[in-house]
Design a protein around this motif. Structure first.
Motif, mmCIF file in Angstrom:
data_model
loop_
_atom_site.group_PDB
_atom_site.id
_atom_site.type_symbol
_atom_site.label_atom_id
_atom_site.label_comp_id
_atom_site.label_asym_id
_atom_site.label_seq_id
_atom_site.Cartn_x
_atom_site.Cartn_y
_atom_site.Cartn_z
ATOM 1 N N PHE A 51 0.863 -1.184 0.000
ATOM 2 C CA PHE A 51 0.000 0.000 0.000
ATOM 3 C C PHE A 51 0.899 1.232 0.000
ATOM 4 O O PHE A 51 1.678 1.445 0.930
ATOM 5 C CB PHE A 51 -0.908 0.015 1.223
ATOM 6 C CG PHE A 51 -2.035 1.017 1.148
ATOM 7 C CD1 PHE A 51 -3.334 0.611 0.921
ATOM 8 C CD2 PHE A 51 -1.799 2.386 1.313
ATOM 9 C CE1 PHE A 51 -4.376 1.527 0.862
ATOM 10 C CE2 PHE A 51 -2.814 3.298 1.250
ATOM 11 C CZ PHE A 51 -4.117 2.869 1.016
ATOM 12 N N VAL A 52 0.789 2.044 -1.046
ATOM 13 C CA VAL A 52 1.597 3.257 -1.196
ATOM 14 C C VAL A 52 0.687 4.470 -1.068
ATOM 15 O O VAL A 52 -0.259 4.631 -1.845
ATOM 16 C CB VAL A 52 2.318 3.285 -2.561
ATOM 17 C CG1 VAL A 52 3.133 4.575 -2.710
ATOM 18 C CG2 VAL A 52 3.208 2.061 -2.731
ATOM 19 N N GLU A 53 0.934 5.323 -0.069
ATOM 20 C CA GLU A 53 0.136 6.537 0.110
ATOM 21 C C GLU A 53 0.750 7.690 -0.682
ATOM 22 O O GLU A 53 1.971 7.799 -0.798
ATOM 23 C CB GLU A 53 0.051 6.935 1.575
ATOM 24 C CG GLU A 53 -0.907 8.103 1.829
ATOM 25 C CD GLU A 53 -1.004 8.489 3.292
ATOM 26 O OE1 GLU A 53 -1.919 9.258 3.626
ATOM 27 O OE2 GLU A 53 -0.170 8.034 4.101
ATOM 28 N N VAL A 54 -0.115 8.537 -1.241
ATOM 29 C CA VAL A 54 0.319 9.710 -2.004
ATOM 30 C C VAL A 54 -0.160 10.959 -1.279
ATOM 31 O O VAL A 54 -1.363 11.141 -1.074
ATOM 32 C CB VAL A 54 -0.231 9.692 -3.442
ATOM 33 C CG1 VAL A 54 0.281 10.905 -4.216
ATOM 34 C CG2 VAL A 54 0.155 8.398 -4.153
ATOM 35 N N ARG A 55 0.783 11.821 -0.889
ATOM 36 C CA ARG A 55 0.457 13.112 -0.269
ATOM 37 C C ARG A 55 1.336 14.189 -0.889
ATOM 38 O O ARG A 55 2.556 14.060 -0.884
ATOM 39 C CB ARG A 55 0.681 13.091 1.246
ATOM 40 C CG ARG A 55 -0.475 12.556 2.067
ATOM 41 C CD ARG A 55 -0.199 12.706 3.548
ATOM 42 N NE ARG A 55 -1.250 12.179 4.375
ATOM 43 C CZ ARG A 55 -2.300 12.872 4.788
ATOM 44 N NH1 ARG A 55 -2.436 14.133 4.440
ATOM 45 N NH2 ARG A 55 -3.216 12.313 5.570
ATOM 46 N N ASP A 56 0.695 15.224 -1.416
ATOM 47 C CA ASP A 56 1.439 16.333 -2.025
ATOM 48 C C ASP A 56 2.423 15.821 -3.070
ATOM 49 O O ASP A 56 3.569 16.265 -3.151
ATOM 50 C CB ASP A 56 2.181 17.142 -0.945
ATOM 51 C CG ASP A 56 1.238 17.733 0.084
ATOM 52 O OD1 ASP A 56 0.134 18.136 -0.309
ATOM 53 O OD2 ASP A 56 1.607 17.782 1.270
ATOM 54 N N ASP A 57 1.970 14.843 -3.841
ATOM 55 C CA ASP A 57 2.759 14.267 -4.935
ATOM 56 C C ASP A 57 3.966 13.477 -4.443
ATOM 57 O O ASP A 57 4.837 13.117 -5.239
ATOM 58 C CB ASP A 57 3.220 15.353 -5.921
ATOM 59 C CG ASP A 57 3.468 14.797 -7.319
ATOM 60 O OD1 ASP A 57 2.711 13.901 -7.742
ATOM 61 O OD2 ASP A 57 4.419 15.249 -7.975
ATOM 62 N N GLU A 58 4.037 13.212 -3.137
ATOM 63 C CA GLU A 58 5.106 12.387 -2.586
ATOM 64 C C GLU A 58 4.553 11.001 -2.275
ATOM 65 O O GLU A 58 3.483 10.864 -1.678
ATOM 66 C CB GLU A 58 5.682 13.015 -1.314
ATOM 67 C CG GLU A 58 6.401 14.341 -1.540
ATOM 68 C CD GLU A 58 7.687 14.166 -2.339
ATOM 69 O OE1 GLU A 58 8.321 13.099 -2.181
ATOM 70 O OE2 GLU A 58 8.046 15.083 -3.101
#
Length: 385
Positions: A51-58
């Motif tokens: 599971f990869v989270e994306v926040r502010d394109d990071e």
């Protein structure tokens, strides 16, 4: 054979819907991650799930059953490419593995999307499946959609909770300054004005003139404190942000401004603002202050365009762009501070300070720049429901 033609199609859909309902009840992203990985493991029996989270394109790995991936670290290149493309990607053979000595035969990366925003990427790798067909891709995309909805709801709740906490801290500071200004400083100014009046009655000439100036300055300062106090009382009375119909609030505000300021023409399509946002009873005052400023602080006729500048699943930005004199660049950073105004302004300098205080109490923000027409462009960003 397509996903719908599989014999266990109905069972998979029912299981995915159950997981979707459970995901929507999650209180944290960690819960969403745990439940999503459980679904990937039980429904698809994949070797490795990430599971990869994306926040502010990071991008960062939140959790993975793949021992070659570390929590908190950037994911594999496959996840990044799926996020950037906004679509499902499949790799086979050696390209699917994380390490050269891996026995992984296939990899699948599915972005979790809310509208145009990717909030996470689900990545799975298998040691038995060489080709991920529709029977794998379709249910994974359904699961990814459920995860994206759950994460978006959690982030919205987190932003609202932060706005509530910020509002409470702001109210505490306001109360402190209110007591200081009204009581301590107000009393001192009354004493100064009273003694200045006594002195003015006992002297003449230039001394009397000076005493009069002292008295007028003290009275002016007391009046300013009273106006600030009235503003403080208004902000203190604000309730916590609640859902507001942006289309309705803006429509009523534009009509009122058009009626009150004949020199201001407003280009506005009400149907462009069919959004629910967080706000309070004074949300219309934010818009009224900005629009009326264009009419009051410019000479002659002014044209303004009101339109949604930026819209995402989490926020909507309302743009107020006019063709007036604009706000000088050296003043744009300070214009929202209480009491700050342009050199030519005859106002109090509290209007835009009031705008910022209200907008931030709703969890939003406000900024000013130059419009395409050379005038001012105010942007009010509010959180969507």
């Amino acid at each position: 054979m397509s996903f719908e033609e599989q014999q266990d199609f109905a069972r998979q859909v029912a299981d995915l819907n159950k997981y979707g309902q459970a995901l929507n009840r999650c209180e944290s992203v960690d819960e969403v991650v745990s439940l999503t990985l459980e679904a990937m493991s039980l429904l698809f029996e994949f070797s490795y799930s990430t599971f990869v989270e994306v926040r502010d394109d990071e991008l960062r790995v939140v959790h993975s059953t793949n021992p070659n991936l570390v929590q908190g670290e950037p994911p594999s290149d496959l996840a990044r490419r799926a996020q950037e493309a906004g679509e499902t990607l499949v790799e086979q053979g050696a390209d699917a593995a994380v390490t050269a000595d891996s026995d992984v035969t296939g990899a699948l990366a599915v972005p979790s999307r809310m509208g145009d925003e990717v909030t996470a990427v689900l990545v799975t790798r298998s040691q038995t499946v060489e080709e991920f067909g529709d029977e794998y891709v379709r249910p994974m995309e359904i699961l990814a959609t459920h995860a994206a909805t759950a994460i978006s709801n959690i982030r919205s709740r987190e932003r609202l909770e932060r706005a509530h906490r910020d509002l409470e801290r702001r109210k505490e500071m306001i109360e402190m300054y209110d007591r200081l200004l009204r009581h301590d400083l107000g009393n001192d100014l009354q004493v100064i004005a009273g003694f200045a009046d006594v002195v003015a009655g006992q002297v003449d000439g230039q001394t009397e003139e000076y005493a009069g100036k002292i008295q007028r300055a003290a009275e002016s300062a007391a009046d300013l404190i009273q106006r600030v106090g009235d503003l403080v009382s208004t902000l203190e009375a604000q309730d916590n942000p609640e859902p507001q119909d942006l289309e309705s609030v803006l429509g009523d505000t534009v009509r009122d401004v058009r009626d009150n300021y004949g020199s201001l023409t407003v280009d506005f399509a009400q149907s462009d603002f069919e959004y629910q946002v967080y706000g309070g009873d004074l949300l219309d005052s934010v818009f009224t202050n900005i629009m009326s400023n264009a009419a009051v602080h410019n000479e002659g006729d002014v044209h303004m365009r009101v339109h949604p500048a930026e819209v995402s699943p989490d926020e909507v930005t309302v743009c107020f762009a006019d063709d007036g004199d604009g706000v000088s660049p050296d003043l744009r950073e300070d214009i929202f501070q209480m009491g700050v105004k342009g050199q030519e302004s005859s106002g109090t300098g509290f209007g835009l300070g009031f705008v910022r205080a209200l907008t931030e109490s709703y969890g939003g923000s406000v900024s000013v720049g130059e419009s395409d027409a050379g005038g001012a462009e105010f942007r009010v960003t509010l959180e969507r429901i």
